[in-house]
Write a protein that holds these residues in place. Structure first.
Motif, short mmCIF file in Angstrom:
data_model
loop_
_atom_site.label_atom_id
_atom_site.label_comp_id
_atom_site.label_asym_id
_atom_site.label_seq_id
_atom_site.Cartn_x
_atom_site.Cartn_y
_atom_site.Cartn_z
N ASN A 9 0.83 -1.21 0.00
CA ASN A 9 0.00 0.00 0.00
C ASN A 9 0.86 1.25 0.00
O ASN A 9 0.56 2.23 -0.71
CB ASN A 9 -0.93 0.00 1.22
N ASP A 10 1.94 1.23 0.77
CA ASP A 10 2.83 2.40 0.83
C ASP A 10 3.51 2.63 -0.51
O ASP A 10 3.62 3.77 -0.97
CB ASP A 10 3.88 2.20 1.93
N THR A 67 0.94 4.02 -3.05
CA THR A 67 0.64 5.43 -2.77
C THR A 67 1.77 6.33 -3.27
O THR A 67 1.52 7.36 -3.91
CB THR A 67 0.44 5.64 -1.25
N ASP A 100 -3.53 8.17 0.65
CA ASP A 100 -3.38 6.74 0.94
C ASP A 100 -4.14 5.93 -0.11
O ASP A 100 -5.20 6.33 -0.57
CB ASP A 100 -3.92 6.42 2.33
N ARG A 106 -5.45 1.90 -0.47
CA ARG A 106 -5.61 0.66 0.29
C ARG A 106 -6.31 -0.40 -0.54
O ARG A 106 -7.21 -0.10 -1.34
CB ARG A 106 -6.44 0.92 1.56
#
Length: 311
Positions: free
Chosen positions: A166-167, A170, A188, A190
């Protein structure tokens, strides 16, 4: 001529002047109301959670973001609003292929906000278009990232790398929107849900069940081995404790017998004849019963005692 037919011209003239005066005052009030309405229609309020975009002949001339009252030029300028707060965009579900050639359906959502309304209007024109472009970027990055992972690494809780995934997604989506000058920031991204295409579900479920059964059997085997180690250790400790207890008992028993012998010798040495009588009587108890027939020489200790000869 009678007085009833006489008309007072001064009175008539005064009434006419009052009517004109009232008419003029009403007209002035009407004009004031129109002017105030016109002015108020060109006053607008900038709220804390929005941008106000002022356009002139279709071009953006300024953007107000400070909360409070603001003005626009009548007829020439128009005002529209853009949100300043964070928004959630539900990215359309899409199918991707994993590294081990498995197909899966991925559902994501993105949290984003407008940082530069002027850039957004210049490139995307509207919030809807900006979200659509952001959705394309998210799908492209997610497809690239998941294409480098095996299926088990995505769905298995023990092997999952969703946190770091996810990081990374993003960060890469933000690079793409910055490169395109869209004036937005993705806070963000997700992964909301991962599903299988219907045709793949049963085979994957069967394999997952098999893996779980194998894992359960492994845990059972580990438990049995641990149980056997504990039993063996306990048995060893019990044997060691019993051996030590028996050894201690033998030592104590030997010490007791030695002490008893010492006491007996001390007691018997005080009266040897009584001791001899006592031993003879004990032997009778052990050797004679109701059916016993004894043939003894007349001079034997047994006979002499039975006969009453003690000397």
């Amino acid at each position: 001529m009678s007085n009833g037919n006489i008309v007072d011209m001064n009175e008539k003239k005064g009434r006419s002047m009052d009517w004109k005066k009232y008419t003029k005052g009403g007209f002035i009030i009407f004009l004031i109301i129109i002017v105030l309405g016109f002015l108020l229609s060109n006053v607008f309020i900038v709220k804390e959670n929005e941008y106000k975009v002022i356009r002139q002949f279709g071009e953006v001339v300024r953007i107000d973001s400070k909360p409070g009252l603001s003005f626009k030029i009548p007829f020439i300028q128009s005002v529209t609003s853009l949100p300043k707060y964070q928004m959630i965009y539900d990215v359309q579900e899409a199918e991707i292929n994993t590294k081990d050639k498995k197909r899966m359906l991925v559902d994501n959502y993105a949290v984003w906000k407008i940082e530069n309304p002027k850039k957004l209007i210049a490139t995307a024109r509207s919030v809807v278009n900006a979200e659509a472009k952001m959705g394309e970027f998210v799908f492209s990055v997610v497809r690239s990232e998941l294409g480098q992972l095996n299926y088990d690494e995505i769905i298995n809780d023990e092997k999952a790398q969703r946190g770091s995934l996810n990081d990374r997604v993003t960060e890469q989506v933000n690079k793409l929107v910055e490169k395109g000058n869209y004036g937005i920031k993705v806070v963000d991204v997700r992964m909301k849900r991962t599903d299988l295409p219907p045709e793949n579900e049963q085979s994957v479920y069967t394999r997952m069940i098999s893996e779980r059964e194998t894992k359960a059997q492994e845990y059972l085997s580990m438990g049995d081995a641990q149980k056997n180690r504990i039993i063996a250790k306990t048995d060893k400790e019990v044997k060691e404790m019993l051996a030590k207890a028996n050894a201690d008992a033998e030592v104590i028993r030997g010490q007791g017998e030695t002490e008893a012998g010492r006491i007996y010798n001390k007691s018997y040495s005080k009266d040897p004849k009584f001791y001899e009588l006592y031993r003879t009587l004990n032997s009778y108890v052990k050797t004679i019963d109701d059916e016993t027939v004894i043939v003894l020489p007349a001079d034997s200790p047994y006979a002499r005692t039975l006969m009453g000869y003690t000397n």
